[in-house]
Design a protein around this motif. Structure first.
Motif, PDB file in Angstrom:
ATOM      1  N   ASN A  39      65.630  20.989  45.256  1.00 43.83           N
ATOM      2  CA  ASN A  39      64.975  20.474  44.052  1.00 43.83           C
ATOM      3  C   ASN A  39      64.698  18.977  44.151  1.00 43.83           C
ATOM      4  N   LEU A  40      65.657  18.216  44.670  1.00 46.30           N
ATOM      5  CA  LEU A  40      65.413  16.782  44.839  1.00 46.30           C
ATOM      6  C   LEU A  40      64.274  16.544  45.817  1.00 46.30           C
ATOM      7  N   GLY A  41      64.267  17.297  46.907  1.00 44.46           N
ATOM      8  CA  GLY A  41      63.185  17.162  47.878  1.00 44.46           C
ATOM      9  C   GLY A  41      61.830  17.408  47.259  1.00 44.46           C
ATOM     10  N   VAL A  42      61.744  18.432  46.447  1.00 40.51           N
ATOM     11  CA  VAL A  42      60.478  18.765  45.776  1.00 40.51           C
ATOM     12  C   VAL A  42      60.114  17.677  44.765  1.00 40.51           C
ATOM     13  N   LEU A  43      61.098  17.212  44.008  1.00 37.06           N
ATOM     14  CA  LEU A  43      60.826  16.152  43.032  1.00 37.06           C
ATOM     15  C   LEU A  43      60.211  14.935  43.704  1.00 37.06           C
ATOM     16  N   PHE A  78      64.026  13.919  53.492  1.00 42.13           N
ATOM     17  CA  PHE A  78      65.473  13.861  53.724  1.00 42.13           C
ATOM     18  C   PHE A  78      66.182  15.033  53.049  1.00 42.13           C
ATOM     19  N   TRP A  79      65.918  15.222  51.759  1.00 39.30           N
ATOM     20  CA  TRP A  79      66.610  16.277  51.017  1.00 39.30           C
ATOM     21  C   TRP A  79      66.132  17.664  51.419  1.00 39.30           C
ATOM     22  N   LEU A  80      64.855  17.811  51.705  1.00 37.97           N
ATOM     23  CA  LEU A  80      64.363  19.108  52.158  1.00 37.97           C
ATOM     24  C   LEU A  80      64.967  19.478  53.513  1.00 37.97           C
ATOM     25  N   LEU A  81      65.132  18.491  54.386  1.00 40.78           N
ATOM     26  CA  LEU A  81      65.779  18.748  55.679  1.00 40.78           C
ATOM     27  C   LEU A  81      67.221  19.201  55.485  1.00 40.78           C
TER      28      LEU A  81
END
Length: 134
Positions: A55-59, A86-89
Protein backbone atom coordinates in the motif's frame (compact mmCIF):
# COMPACT_ATOMS: atom_id res chain seq x y z
CA UNK A 1 -13.85 -3.62 12.64
CA UNK A 2 -12.40 -0.30 13.68
CA UNK A 3 -12.58 -1.24 17.38
CA UNK A 4 -10.66 -4.48 16.77
CA UNK A 5 -8.05 -2.80 14.60
CA UNK A 6 -7.68 0.00 17.15
CA UNK A 7 -7.01 -2.44 20.00
CA UNK A 8 -4.52 -4.40 17.94
CA UNK A 9 -2.79 -1.22 16.73
CA UNK A 10 -2.56 0.08 20.29
CA UNK A 11 -0.36 -2.87 21.25
CA UNK A 12 1.71 -2.54 18.07
CA UNK A 13 0.32 -5.48 16.10
CA UNK A 14 1.22 -4.87 12.42
CA UNK A 15 -2.06 -6.23 11.04
CA UNK A 16 -3.98 -3.95 13.41
CA UNK A 17 -1.85 -0.97 12.42
CA UNK A 18 -2.39 -1.77 8.77
CA UNK A 19 -6.15 -2.21 9.11
CA UNK A 20 -6.66 0.92 11.18
CA UNK A 21 -4.26 2.89 9.00
CA UNK A 22 -6.14 1.87 5.87
CA UNK A 23 -9.49 2.83 7.41
CA UNK A 24 -8.12 6.20 8.51
CA UNK A 25 -6.59 6.89 5.11
CA UNK A 26 -9.92 6.19 3.42
CA UNK A 27 -12.18 7.60 6.11
CA UNK A 28 -13.92 4.24 6.17
CA UNK A 29 -16.04 3.77 9.30
CA UNK A 30 -14.32 6.73 10.93
CA UNK A 31 -13.33 10.29 10.28
CA UNK A 32 -10.55 10.48 7.71
CA UNK A 33 -7.13 11.18 9.23
CA UNK A 34 -4.52 10.85 6.51
CA UNK A 35 -1.61 11.79 8.76
CA UNK A 36 -2.39 9.16 11.41
CA UNK A 37 -3.32 6.58 8.77
CA UNK A 38 -0.01 7.07 7.01
CA UNK A 39 1.88 6.85 10.31
CA UNK A 40 0.24 3.51 11.14
CA UNK A 41 0.82 2.18 7.62
CA UNK A 42 4.53 3.05 7.85
CA UNK A 43 4.79 1.35 11.23
CA UNK A 44 3.21 -1.85 9.89
CA UNK A 45 5.42 -1.75 6.78
CA UNK A 46 8.57 -1.32 8.85
CA UNK A 47 7.52 -4.38 10.84
CA UNK A 48 7.54 -6.35 7.60
CA UNK A 49 3.84 -6.59 6.74
CA UNK A 50 3.78 -7.07 2.97
CA UNK A 51 0.26 -5.64 2.53
CA UNK A 52 1.33 -2.41 4.26
CA UNK A 53 4.52 -2.27 2.19
CA UNK A 54 2.46 -2.73 -0.97
CA UNK A 55 0.00 0.00 0.00
CA UNK A 56 2.80 2.44 0.78
CA UNK A 57 4.47 1.59 -2.51
CA UNK A 58 1.26 2.29 -4.39
CA UNK A 59 0.64 5.52 -2.47
CA UNK A 60 4.04 6.81 -3.50
CA UNK A 61 4.19 5.37 -7.01
CA UNK A 62 0.76 6.70 -7.95
CA UNK A 63 2.24 10.19 -7.65
CA UNK A 64 4.73 9.27 -10.35
CA UNK A 65 4.97 10.80 -13.79
CA UNK A 66 7.47 9.81 -16.45
CA UNK A 67 10.84 11.34 -15.61
CA UNK A 68 11.15 12.74 -19.13
CA UNK A 69 8.19 15.08 -18.65
CA UNK A 70 9.06 16.39 -15.19
CA UNK A 71 9.39 20.07 -14.54
CA UNK A 72 11.67 21.47 -11.85
CA UNK A 73 8.65 21.77 -9.58
CA UNK A 74 8.03 18.04 -9.89
CA UNK A 75 11.45 16.93 -8.66
CA UNK A 76 9.93 15.67 -5.42
CA UNK A 77 8.00 13.18 -7.53
CA UNK A 78 11.28 11.43 -8.31
CA UNK A 79 11.59 10.87 -4.59
CA UNK A 80 8.06 9.48 -4.51
CA UNK A 81 8.92 7.01 -7.25
CA UNK A 82 12.04 5.89 -5.38
CA UNK A 83 10.06 5.48 -2.15
CA UNK A 84 7.32 3.63 -3.98
CA UNK A 85 9.85 1.33 -5.59
CA UNK A 86 11.50 0.71 -2.20
CA UNK A 87 8.27 -0.43 -0.55
CA UNK A 88 7.04 -2.38 -3.56
CA UNK A 89 10.37 -4.23 -3.65
CA UNK A 90 10.02 -5.10 0.04
CA UNK A 91 6.55 -6.53 -0.59
CA UNK A 92 7.56 -8.23 -3.85
CA UNK A 93 10.50 -9.93 -2.19
CA UNK A 94 8.00 -11.46 0.25
CA UNK A 95 5.98 -12.89 -2.62
CA UNK A 96 3.25 -10.23 -2.74
CA UNK A 97 1.91 -10.81 -6.24
CA UNK A 98 0.22 -7.43 -6.62
CA UNK A 99 3.51 -5.73 -5.70
CA UNK A 100 5.25 -7.78 -8.38
CA UNK A 101 2.69 -6.57 -10.91
CA UNK A 102 3.14 -2.95 -9.86
CA UNK A 103 6.91 -3.29 -10.09
CA UNK A 104 6.53 -4.69 -13.59
CA UNK A 105 4.36 -1.72 -14.52
CA UNK A 106 6.69 0.79 -12.86
CA UNK A 107 9.69 -0.52 -14.78
CA UNK A 108 7.81 -0.98 -18.07
CA UNK A 109 6.72 2.65 -17.95
CA UNK A 110 10.33 3.74 -17.24
CA UNK A 111 9.29 5.65 -14.13
CA UNK A 112 12.30 5.00 -11.91
CA UNK A 113 14.67 7.96 -11.90
CA UNK A 114 17.99 6.18 -11.34
CA UNK A 115 17.85 3.16 -13.63
CA UNK A 116 18.67 3.15 -17.31
CA UNK A 117 15.89 2.15 -19.71
CA UNK A 118 17.62 -1.20 -20.29
CA UNK A 119 17.89 -1.88 -16.55
CA UNK A 120 14.21 -1.06 -16.18
CA UNK A 121 13.31 -3.45 -19.01
CA UNK A 122 15.33 -6.20 -17.35
CA UNK A 123 13.65 -5.60 -13.99
CA UNK A 124 10.21 -5.48 -15.61
CA UNK A 125 10.84 -8.88 -17.16
CA UNK A 126 12.18 -10.27 -13.88
CA UNK A 127 9.15 -9.14 -11.88
CA UNK A 128 6.70 -10.30 -14.56
CA UNK A 129 8.27 -13.75 -14.38
CA UNK A 130 8.16 -13.72 -10.57
CA UNK A 131 4.47 -12.80 -10.64
CA UNK A 132 3.72 -15.53 -13.18
CA UNK A 133 5.43 -18.12 -10.98
CA UNK A 134 3.69 -17.03 -7.78
Amino acid sequence: AIALFSRAAKVGHPRGEYGLGDMLLRGQGTEQNVSRGYELMVSAAKKGLADAQFNLGVLYANKAVPVTVMTEHQVERKENVARGEFWLLKAGEQGHRDAMGRLTELYNRKLTPVLSPQEQEERALYWARQAAET
